[in-house]
Motif scaffolding. Sequence first.
Motif, short mmCIF file in Angstrom:
data_model
loop_
_atom_site.label_atom_id
_atom_site.label_comp_id
_atom_site.label_asym_id
_atom_site.label_seq_id
_atom_site.Cartn_x
_atom_site.Cartn_y
_atom_site.Cartn_z
N ASN A 1 0.80 -1.23 0.00
CA ASN A 1 0.00 0.00 0.00
C ASN A 1 0.83 1.28 0.00
OD1 ASN A 1 -2.89 -0.62 0.06
ND2 ASN A 1 -2.36 -1.82 1.87
N CYS A 2 2.15 1.15 0.17
CA CYS A 2 3.00 2.33 0.34
C CYS A 2 2.91 3.24 -0.90
CB CYS A 2 4.44 1.91 0.58
SG CYS A 2 5.55 3.31 0.76
N LEU A 3 2.84 4.56 -0.64
CA LEU A 3 2.73 5.52 -1.74
C LEU A 3 4.09 5.85 -2.33
CD1 LEU A 3 0.15 7.88 -0.01
CD2 LEU A 3 -0.31 6.08 -1.69
N ALA A 4 5.16 5.63 -1.58
CA ALA A 4 6.50 5.95 -2.09
C ALA A 4 7.50 4.87 -1.70
CB ALA A 4 6.95 7.31 -1.54
N PRO A 5 7.28 3.63 -2.18
CA PRO A 5 8.17 2.55 -1.76
C PRO A 5 9.61 2.79 -2.21
CG PRO A 5 6.79 1.85 -3.59
CD PRO A 5 6.27 3.18 -3.15
N PRO B 1 8.74 -0.62 2.25
CA PRO B 1 7.80 0.48 2.47
C PRO B 1 8.58 1.69 2.99
CG PRO B 1 7.63 -1.16 4.22
CD PRO B 1 8.57 -1.72 3.20
N CYS B 2 8.14 2.92 2.64
CA CYS B 2 8.90 4.10 3.04
C CYS B 2 8.78 4.36 4.53
CB CYS B 2 8.42 5.33 2.26
SG CYS B 2 6.80 5.93 2.80
N ASP B 3 7.69 3.88 5.13
CA ASP B 3 7.46 4.03 6.56
C ASP B 3 7.16 5.49 6.95
OD1 ASP B 3 7.00 2.30 8.59
OD2 ASP B 3 8.98 2.46 9.48
N GLN B 4 6.88 6.34 5.97
CA GLN B 4 6.63 7.75 6.28
C GLN B 4 5.34 8.27 5.65
OE1 GLN B 4 10.27 9.57 5.02
NE2 GLN B 4 11.35 8.82 6.85
N CYS B 5 4.92 7.66 4.55
CA CYS B 5 3.74 8.19 3.86
C CYS B 5 2.48 7.95 4.71
CB CYS B 5 3.59 7.55 2.48
SG CYS B 5 3.13 5.81 2.56
N HIS B 6 1.38 8.52 4.26
CA HIS B 6 0.14 8.41 5.02
C HIS B 6 -0.26 6.94 5.22
CE1 HIS B 6 -3.83 9.22 6.50
NE2 HIS B 6 -4.34 8.45 5.55
N SER B 7 -0.14 6.13 4.14
CA SER B 7 -0.52 4.71 4.24
C SER B 7 0.34 4.01 5.29
CB SER B 7 -0.32 4.00 2.90
OG SER B 7 -1.11 4.58 1.92
N CYS B 8 1.67 4.16 5.15
CA CYS B 8 2.58 3.46 6.06
C CYS B 8 2.30 3.83 7.51
CB CYS B 8 4.04 3.79 5.72
SG CYS B 8 4.64 2.91 4.27
N THR B 9 2.16 5.14 7.77
CA THR B 9 2.01 5.55 9.17
C THR B 9 0.67 5.09 9.74
OG1 THR B 9 1.32 7.71 8.35
CG2 THR B 9 3.59 7.53 9.15
ZN LIG Z 1 4.98 4.44 2.63
#
Ligand SMILES: [Zn+2]
Length: 561
Positions: A60-64, A73-81
């Motif tokens: 689901n990550c928006l900026a993998p 996963p970027c762990d920072q985008c809205h989805s990840c958080t």
């Molecule tokens: Zn992300």
Amino acid sequence: MALYLTYRPQTFNAVVGQTHIVRTLQNALKDNRIGHAYLFTGPRGTGKTSIARILAKAANCLAPVVTETGFEPCDQCHSCTSIARGSAMDIVEIDAASNTGVDNIRDLREKISFRPTELRYKVYIIDEVHMLSKGAFNALLKTLEEPPDHAIFILATTEPYEVPATIVSRCQRYDFRFLQHREIVEQLQKIAESEHTALEDTAADFIAQLSHGALRDALSLLEQIMSYQRGTITRDDIKTALGILDQSQISSFFALLGAGKTGEAILAVHRLAGQGQDMGQFIKSCIEYGRQVLLSQLSGKAYLDLLNISAEDKQAIQEDKKLMDSAKLLAFMKNLLEVKNQLRKSDNPLVPVELALLQSFQETARNVAVSASPAAAVSTPAQDPAQPQEDTQQPVPFSAPGKKESSFAEKIKRKHAEAETVPDAPSAHTVKEETIIQKWNQILDAAKPHNHSVAAFLKGGTPRTIDPEGRLVIEFQYSFHKEQIEKRLNKSIVEDAIFEVCGQRVPITCLLVAKAGKPTAPAAQKSLPGAGNTADPKQTSDESPGISVDDALKMFGGKVV
Ligand SMILES: [Zn+2]
């Protein structure tokens, strides 16, 4: 927050071990080949739900972050958080072991066709999926047959063989492994450092050894020890914090038993209890030590080489091999495993330990008499038709004449009879079917605290009679109820409940009957005294009265040799 939650990995890179799984998942994500159904199988505490969550994030990550070798996963985008916080509406975690499991699956069926509200994929993580009922499995199967493009199912289980083949065949299956000793040690050191705690190498080694390849268990132990000891943690601190005895103490206890000094062994247990030793930990230490001795008897030095223990301890095991023959040891171990389960329910933890000691060494005397030599008893299951079925599981009469230690056993029995009165059981060996039938509601109540659903399934059955083999025959009208109660764990809950109420352990056997045959009044129940004879013989065929190497392996999960 618990250590294992605080340090739960948030990216694939942070996962300890399971590299074969992590790499395959990352490659699939990179190639945009995301499956719709995954089955994660493997022992508890090895990272199944952690990796499931990372997969949900990565999909689901928006900026993998895509590199040559990985996909994170970027762990920072809205989805990840929102997934990390546990607030994402489109990520649904279901614990199939809980009572709401069935409702959740029904709910899932209704909502699955709706598109996700904020994420790209709806992800359903179903933990302990083998616990779902037949109805819930059917509902799930229908969904898996035609999964919508926007859905990902991740099913996790410790018991893959209890998941229907129709479900398994629709999933990509990933088998999680126990973590390696080295992997656990490294992670323990890393976390101790973050927590500003110094963990000596031998201490980290010891925790890893105690956790048997489950990282979650290792972190729980570390946490327990950290709450007891700040600053530097040594191997001795762990022993003190967890009440673990030195191997030399356990070894001398085994020596007493090997020499037939059961009475002295019981006194030794009393002394330990007097010093505040936790009996649960004592039993655990005995099981672990007995297992090491037994396996080194069976596989020799090759097995010892696999153990992460000191040279002196290995030497001691080598010597203790001669103390007790395998048949004796195996009988004792079986009883210890029973005791481990009974301890929590016993007001006086010494009682089950004493009984196990007495039972083991009386049983051994009988087993040795049946087979020509102890070695024969170990290599082949006893086939003697004269020996009653389920022999090893029946209570041993303490007053049996001519048995070794019987006078001591008498004393112990009398002592406990004074201390504890078993309700309404004038003699522990004469429980009758009438008693069980009369007290059936009490038995149902006794089973409830252990497992609500077992009590519910048991309500679907009717106690009938005690068959010639001494088993209580319970009749069911629905095969589902019968199958649930026949599961080994559930069966023992029922038998424990009977023990709690009637003061005697009565093995049970389940029988399926047609609806019309169900008598309605208790008086009519006695009209079917022979019901047990029609029981399917297959039902007990997996219970062998003898002891064999196979038994030993089964007992240890068959993973060591
Ligand atoms: Zn992300």
